[in-house]
Design a protein around this motif. Sequence first.
Motif, PDB file in Angstrom:
ATOM      1  N   UNK A  47       0.778  -1.230   0.000  1.00  0.00           N
ATOM      2  CA  UNK A  47       0.000   0.000   0.000  1.00  0.00           C
ATOM      3  C   UNK A  47       0.811   1.281   0.000  1.00  0.00           C
ATOM      4  N   UNK A  48       2.127   1.172  -0.024  1.00  0.00           N
ATOM      5  CA  UNK A  48       2.995   2.348  -0.008  1.00  0.00           C
ATOM      6  C   UNK A  48       3.806   2.406  -1.300  1.00  0.00           C
ATOM      7  N   UNK A  49       3.930   3.602  -1.865  1.00  0.00           N
ATOM      8  CA  UNK A  49       4.730   3.766  -3.075  1.00  0.00           C
ATOM      9  C   UNK A  49       6.210   3.847  -2.718  1.00  0.00           C
ATOM     10  N   UNK A  68      12.282  13.497  -0.690  1.00  0.00           N
ATOM     11  CA  UNK A  68      11.119  14.125  -1.326  1.00  0.00           C
ATOM     12  C   UNK A  68       9.822  13.448  -0.904  1.00  0.00           C
ATOM     13  N   UNK A  69       9.761  13.067   0.375  1.00  0.00           N
ATOM     14  CA  UNK A  69       8.530  12.487   0.900  1.00  0.00           C
ATOM     15  C   UNK A  69       8.260  11.065   0.465  1.00  0.00           C
ATOM     16  N   UNK A  70       9.242  10.386  -0.070  1.00  0.00           N
ATOM     17  CA  UNK A  70       9.047   9.019  -0.544  1.00  0.00           C
ATOM     18  C   UNK A  70      10.265   8.182  -0.168  1.00  0.00           C
ATOM     19  N   UNK A  71      10.044   6.892   0.089  1.00  0.00           N
ATOM     20  CA  UNK A  71      11.156   5.999   0.344  1.00  0.00           C
ATOM     21  C   UNK A  71      11.778   5.598  -0.985  1.00  0.00           C
ATOM     22  N   UNK A  72      13.079   5.833  -1.120  1.00  0.00           N
ATOM     23  CA  UNK A  72      13.811   5.471  -2.322  1.00  0.00           C
ATOM     24  C   UNK A  72      14.766   4.334  -1.984  1.00  0.00           C
ATOM     25  N   UNK A  92      11.406  -0.895   3.404  1.00  0.00           N
ATOM     26  CA  UNK A  92      10.243  -0.105   3.785  1.00  0.00           C
ATOM     27  C   UNK A  92       9.983  -0.260   5.280  1.00  0.00           C
ATOM     28  N   UNK A  93      10.049  -1.488   5.769  1.00  0.00           N
ATOM     29  CA  UNK A  93       9.851  -1.739   7.200  1.00  0.00           C
ATOM     30  C   UNK A  93      10.921  -1.044   8.024  1.00  0.00           C
ATOM     31  N   UNK A  94      12.162  -1.103   7.541  1.00  0.00           N
ATOM     32  CA  UNK A  94      13.277  -0.506   8.274  1.00  0.00           C
ATOM     33  C   UNK A  94      13.204   1.010   8.300  1.00  0.00           C
ATOM     34  N   UNK A 160       3.673   2.792  11.582  1.00  0.00           N
ATOM     35  CA  UNK A 160       4.025   2.347  10.221  1.00  0.00           C
ATOM     36  C   UNK A 160       3.675   3.392   9.174  1.00  0.00           C
ATOM     37  N   UNK A 161       4.427   3.391   8.077  1.00  0.00           N
ATOM     38  CA  UNK A 161       4.217   4.386   7.032  1.00  0.00           C
ATOM     39  C   UNK A 161       2.823   4.365   6.451  1.00  0.00           C
ATOM     40  N   UNK A 162       2.215   3.174   6.325  1.00  0.00           N
ATOM     41  CA  UNK A 162       0.874   3.098   5.742  1.00  0.00           C
ATOM     42  C   UNK A 162      -0.180   3.687   6.675  1.00  0.00           C
ATOM     43  N   UNK A 163       0.110   3.726   7.985  1.00  0.00           N
ATOM     44  CA  UNK A 163      -0.816   4.385   8.924  1.00  0.00           C
ATOM     45  C   UNK A 163      -0.712   5.899   8.765  1.00  0.00           C
TER      46      UNK A 163
END
Length: 230
Positions: A47-49, A68-72, A92-94, A160-163
């Motif tokens: 669910x996360x980009x 820029x507001x996103x995990x790369x 992503x989890x880390x 979590x990021x999705x929350x």
Amino acid sequence: MTSSWTDGPPSIGRPAPQAAGHRTTGTGRRRAPARTVRETEELRVDGTTVLIMRSSRRTRTVSAAWRDGMIQVSVPMGLGPDAERDWARKMLTKVSSRQPSGPGADTELLARARMLARTWLGGEVDPREVVWSTRQQRRWGSCTPSTGRIRISSEVAAMPGWVLDGVLVHELVHLKHGDHSAEFYAMANRYPRQQEAMAFLNGVSHATGRGMSGADEGDLEGGPGPGPQA
């Protein structure tokens, strides 16, 4: 040590000095260094980009960072789609466990909110300002539709990021729908994990003895503090 001369060519049988970073062919001609190939691709992971950045210079390591507001996630070229997705999920989890909170964090939060608005809300809303707030004692998030300003409780940064994305989407939709109408929920639920995110927050509120009642005026209640505001 660097060789040089000023009064003519070097002596016979002595190789001419080469520029750093260049190779020489058997004919003595310089060969240009290998060109670095880079590719980027956005993946949806839980669910996360996530932005995958492939590089031919990277051979063994995988790294990730907030930009820029996103995990790369930076990976070697040719890693393969399954391996890329596995690494993206691990990173992503880390990385989500350490949301940015220092200087520039508000800028990244705004970029993240705008990315969510484009991805899931069709660009129908565009926040002017999105900031972390340490003063949100009874709300996870709040917004002021007239100014386009959204405030997110700093307590959400540890979730979590999705929350976080669910809280941002909730407040983004309030820029268009001030109440919790059927239209509001239909728009908010375009984010695939919206109901899951709200259930997560309900669980946190229940575990800490805090309420989670619906709120008007664009506020998502149930945040840190003695209880929800009326």
